[in-house]
Design an enzyme around this catalytic site. Structure first.
Site, mmCIF file in Angstrom:
data_model
loop_
_atom_site.group_PDB
_atom_site.id
_atom_site.type_symbol
_atom_site.label_atom_id
_atom_site.label_comp_id
_atom_site.label_asym_id
_atom_site.label_seq_id
_atom_site.Cartn_x
_atom_site.Cartn_y
_atom_site.Cartn_z
ATOM 1 N N HIS A 1 0.863 -1.181 0.000
ATOM 2 C CA HIS A 1 0.000 0.000 0.000
ATOM 3 C C HIS A 1 0.897 1.228 0.000
ATOM 4 O O HIS A 1 1.815 1.334 0.815
ATOM 5 C CB HIS A 1 -0.903 0.003 1.241
ATOM 6 C CG HIS A 1 -2.062 0.935 1.127
ATOM 7 N ND1 HIS A 1 -1.900 2.304 1.126
ATOM 8 C CD2 HIS A 1 -3.392 0.717 0.999
ATOM 9 C CE1 HIS A 1 -3.080 2.882 1.018
ATOM 10 N NE2 HIS A 1 -4.002 1.939 0.923
ATOM 11 N N ARG B 1 -6.582 10.223 -0.172
ATOM 12 C CA ARG B 1 -6.281 10.784 -1.502
ATOM 13 C C ARG B 1 -7.544 10.991 -2.323
ATOM 14 O O ARG B 1 -7.645 11.947 -3.088
ATOM 15 C CB ARG B 1 -5.304 9.871 -2.248
ATOM 16 C CG ARG B 1 -3.881 9.962 -1.702
ATOM 17 C CD ARG B 1 -2.926 9.111 -2.505
ATOM 18 N NE ARG B 1 -3.091 7.706 -2.234
ATOM 19 C CZ ARG B 1 -2.957 6.740 -3.138
ATOM 20 N NH1 ARG B 1 -2.692 7.043 -4.400
ATOM 21 N NH2 ARG B 1 -3.112 5.487 -2.810
#
Length: 533
Positions: A318, A338
Site C-alpha cells: 500500500h 487521496r
C-alpha cells in the site's frame, strides 16, 4: 513532533499548495507505468525471491520468506496424533475468523449445514478489521459491472482469472445489499442513498464506506450475525495441517490449542480455507498494515496437501503507510485520504504523481522519490513523502476530515499531529497478498476434492495488483459462495479413513531434494522475540 528539517519542508509544501490545487499532475502513460514498476516496485527485486523446489509450483518463484515456509516440514511430522479420536465432527469446517470465514459460515448455516469456525486468535482478529477506505460495487445509474470489470482487469495488469473477476463484479451490488440488511452502517445522504467516492484506478465513484473504518464495521456486523446464529467458534486454536482420507479428498484438519499446546482432530466433509494474508512475514523487511496473525498459514496448509498456488510472487505494498511517528510505523493511511483530495508531495513541495494512480504505481513512485531522486523527507526512522491532508478541507470545506476520516484524525492527534493543519508522512507498507491458492469459479481448489478457499488466501481474483475496495468485496462475494457450495457438497460426501500420509510424503520430497530449513510450518505467529546471544 517534527524535526527542524521536516518543518522546513512543510513550509515548501504550504508554499506550493495553491499552485498544485490548480494544476493537478497528469496521469502516467502505460509505458511510463511499466518502466517505473520494473525499476522500483519490490515485486521486481530479484533478491527478494527464491525458487520453489518441490510441490505443484516447483520451478516458480515466491517471496523468500514464503518459500522458506513451503520448504519446511510440518510441525506435526513427529507428533503422535490419534486420528481415531475425533474431537469435532462437522459438515463444514471454516478455517479463519475474518470477513471471508464469517461470511462463509453464515451462508453454510443458512443452507442447513453443521458448520464450525476455528481461528487462531479471536473471531474478527483479521485483516478485515484493518480495512479502512471502503468496498466497491457498481450500483449507481452511471456505472455498471462491466465498467467495474474493465477497471479491475486493467488495474490488475490483465492477469485476473476472468471467471473469478466476473463473479466479483456481477455479485457486488447484491453483496452491498446483503451487508446493508445485516446492519452495516454505510455512509448515506439525507435521502438514504449511499455516498460513493473514487478510489485509485476507478473510472466511477463506486466506493461505499463507513467513515474510515469500513472493515471494522463490516466485521462487527458479520461477527454479531455468527454469534446470533450460535455458530460454534473455536478461538485461540490453529489449524496446523489438513486431513485427507484414503480417497485423497480433504477430510478435516488437525488443530492446535494455542494456550495448552494440545492437538485435536476435526473431521469435516468440506473445508474452507479463509486464513487471510501474509503481511507479518515482512517480505523484504517492509513494515506491514496487517493484523498480528497474517502469516500465510492457509497457503502452507493447502500447498502441502497438493493445492497449487497462483501469482504467489506478487504482493501489494500500500503506497501510504505511516512513515512517522515510530509508534504507528507501517499503519495504514487509507486511500480515501487521496480520494478526498490530498496529494502526495516530496521534500521540495512538488507533486510527483497523480493522486489516484493504482496502488502499485503509487508505491513505486514514492520509492523512486525516496531513493533514486533523493527527494524523500528524512525522518528519525527512515524516509517518506508528504500526504498533503490540509488540501482536503480546502476542497471539501471545514469539518470534512472529522466527518469522513475521523479514525485517521484521532490516530494522528494522539501523537500531536493535526492532519487538518499539517501534512502527514507516508511510505509503502506491506498490505495485501495478491497471490494465493488457485480456485475455480465455484471456490473449490482444482487439485483436492472438497477443499474450498475464500478471501485473501485466494490467488487470481485481482490479477497482479488489486484496486482499493475490491478486497472487502471479495471476502463477501467469495466467502458467501464458498459457504453455499461447501454446504451443498457436504450432503453428498462420504468420508473414508482419516490420514496424514501426505505430510509424510511431503517430508520425503523435501529430503529427496536435500532441503533442510530447520524450521516448521505453518509459522502461526510472527517472530518478534529478541534472542539474547
Amino acid at each position: 513532533m517534527f524535526t527542524p528539517e521536516m518543518l522546513e519542508s512543510i513550509k515548501k509544501v504550504e508554499a506550493t499548495r495553491a499552485q498544485r490545487m490548480e494544476n493537478e499532475p497528469r496521469r502516467m502513460t502505460a509505458e511510463e507505468k511499466d518502466s517505473l514498476l520494473k525499476a522500483f516496485h519490490p515485486d521486481y527485486r530479484q533478491d527478494g525471491f527464491a525458487e520453489i523446489k518441490i510441490g505443484p509450483n516447483k520451478g516458480q518463484k515466491a517471496p523468500t520468506e514464503l518459500s522458506n515456509l513451503l520448504h519446511s516440514n510440518s510441525r506435526i511430522l513427529n507428533e503422535n496424533i490419534d486420528l481415531n479420536k475425533i474431537d469435532y465432527d462437522v459438515d463444514v469446517l471454516v478455517i479463519g475468523g475474518g470477513g471471508a470465514g464469517a461470511s462463509a459460515a453464515i451462508e453454510a448455516h443458512e443452507a442447513g449445514a453443521n458448520v464450525m469456525i476455528v481461528t487462531k486468535l479471536r473471531i474478527g482478529d483479521a485483516n478485515t478489521m484493518m480495512a479502512e477506505g471502503g468496498i466497491q460495487a457498481a450500483d449507481k445509474e452511471n456505472d455498471s459491472p462491466v465498467q467495474h470489470y474493465l477497471d479491475a482487469f486493467g488495474g490488475g495488469h490483465f492477469a485476473a482469472r476472468p471467471e473469478l473477476l466476473k463473479r466479483l463484479v456481477m455479485e457486488a451490488p447484491d453483496a452491498i445489499q446483503w451487508l446493508n440488511k445485516l446492519g452495516v452502517m454505510f455512509d448515506k445522504d439525507e435521502d438514504g442513498r449511499m455516498i460513493t467516492t473514487h478510489g485509485g484506478g476507478t473510472s466511477r465513484k463506486r466506493m461505499h464506506a463507513c467513515k474510515d473504518y469500513s472493515g471494522a464495521e463490516i466485521m462487527r456486523t458479520l461477527r454479531d450475525e455468527v454469534i446470533n446464529r450460535h455458530i460454534p467458534v473455536v478461538e485461540f486454536t490453529s489449524a496446523v495441517e489438513l486431513l485427507k482420507d484414503e480417497k485423497g479428498q480433504v477430510a478435516g484438519a488437525v488443530l492446535l490449542n494455542m494456550e495448552t499446546d494440545d492437538y485435536m482432530v476435526a473431521r469435516a466433509k468440506t473445508v474452507i480455507i479463509a486464513t487471510g494474508g501474509a503481511g507479518r512475514l515482512h517480505y523484504q523487511n517492509f513494515p506491514t498494515s496487517n493484523h498480528y496473525g497474517a502469516t500465510a498459514d492457509g497457503l502452507v496448509l493447502g500447498y502441502r496437501a497438493g493445492a497449487p498456488l497462483l501469482y504467489q510472487d506478487t504482493i501489494q505494498y500500500h503506497p501510504t503507510g505511516v512513515a512517522y511517528p515510530s509508534q504507528i510505523f507501517g499503519a495504514l493511511v487509507t486511500e480515501k485520504v487521496r480520494s478526498l483530495g490530498a496529494m502526495l508531495v516530496n521534500v521540495e513541495g512538488e507533486a510527483f504523481m497523480h493522486p489516484l494512480e493504482t496502488r502499485d504505481v503509487s508505491a513505486a513512485s514514492i520509492i523512486r522519490e525516496c531513493s533514486d531522486r533523493n527527494k524523500g523527507v528524512t525522518t528519525p526512522i527512515g524516509s517518506g513523502v508528504w500526504l498533503d491532508t490540509p488540501m482536503i478541507e480546502m476542497i471539501g470545506g471545514e469539518g470534512t476530515i472529522e466527518k469522513r476520516i475521523p479514525a485517521m484524525l484521532r490516530m494522528y492527534m494522539n501523537y500531536g499531529i493535526d492532519m487538518r493543519k499539517q501534512p502527514i508522512l507516508v511510505y509503502p507498507t506491506l498490505h495485501y497478498q495478491n497471490g494465493g491458492l488457485e480456485i475455480n469459479g465455484e471456490g473449490f481448489t482444482k487439485a483436492i476434492d472438497n477443499l474450498l478457499v475464500a478471501g485473501e488466501a485466494v490467488g487470481g481474483i485481482h490479477g497482479r495488483n488489486r484496486l482499493m475496495g475490491n478486497s472487502l468485496l471479495d471476502i463477501i462475494v467469495f466467502g458467501r459462495n464458498a459457504g453455499k457450495a461447501a454446504a451443498a457438497k457436504s450432503k453428498d460426501v462420504e468420508l473414508g479413513t482419516l490420514s496424514l500420509k501426505h505430510v509424510q510424503e511431503y517430508a520425503q520430497e523435501l529430503e529427496k531434494a536435500n532441503i533442510h530449513t530447520g524450521c516448521v510450518s505453518p509459522q502461526l505467529l510472527p517472530e518478534y522475540a529478541r534472542h539474547e546471544r
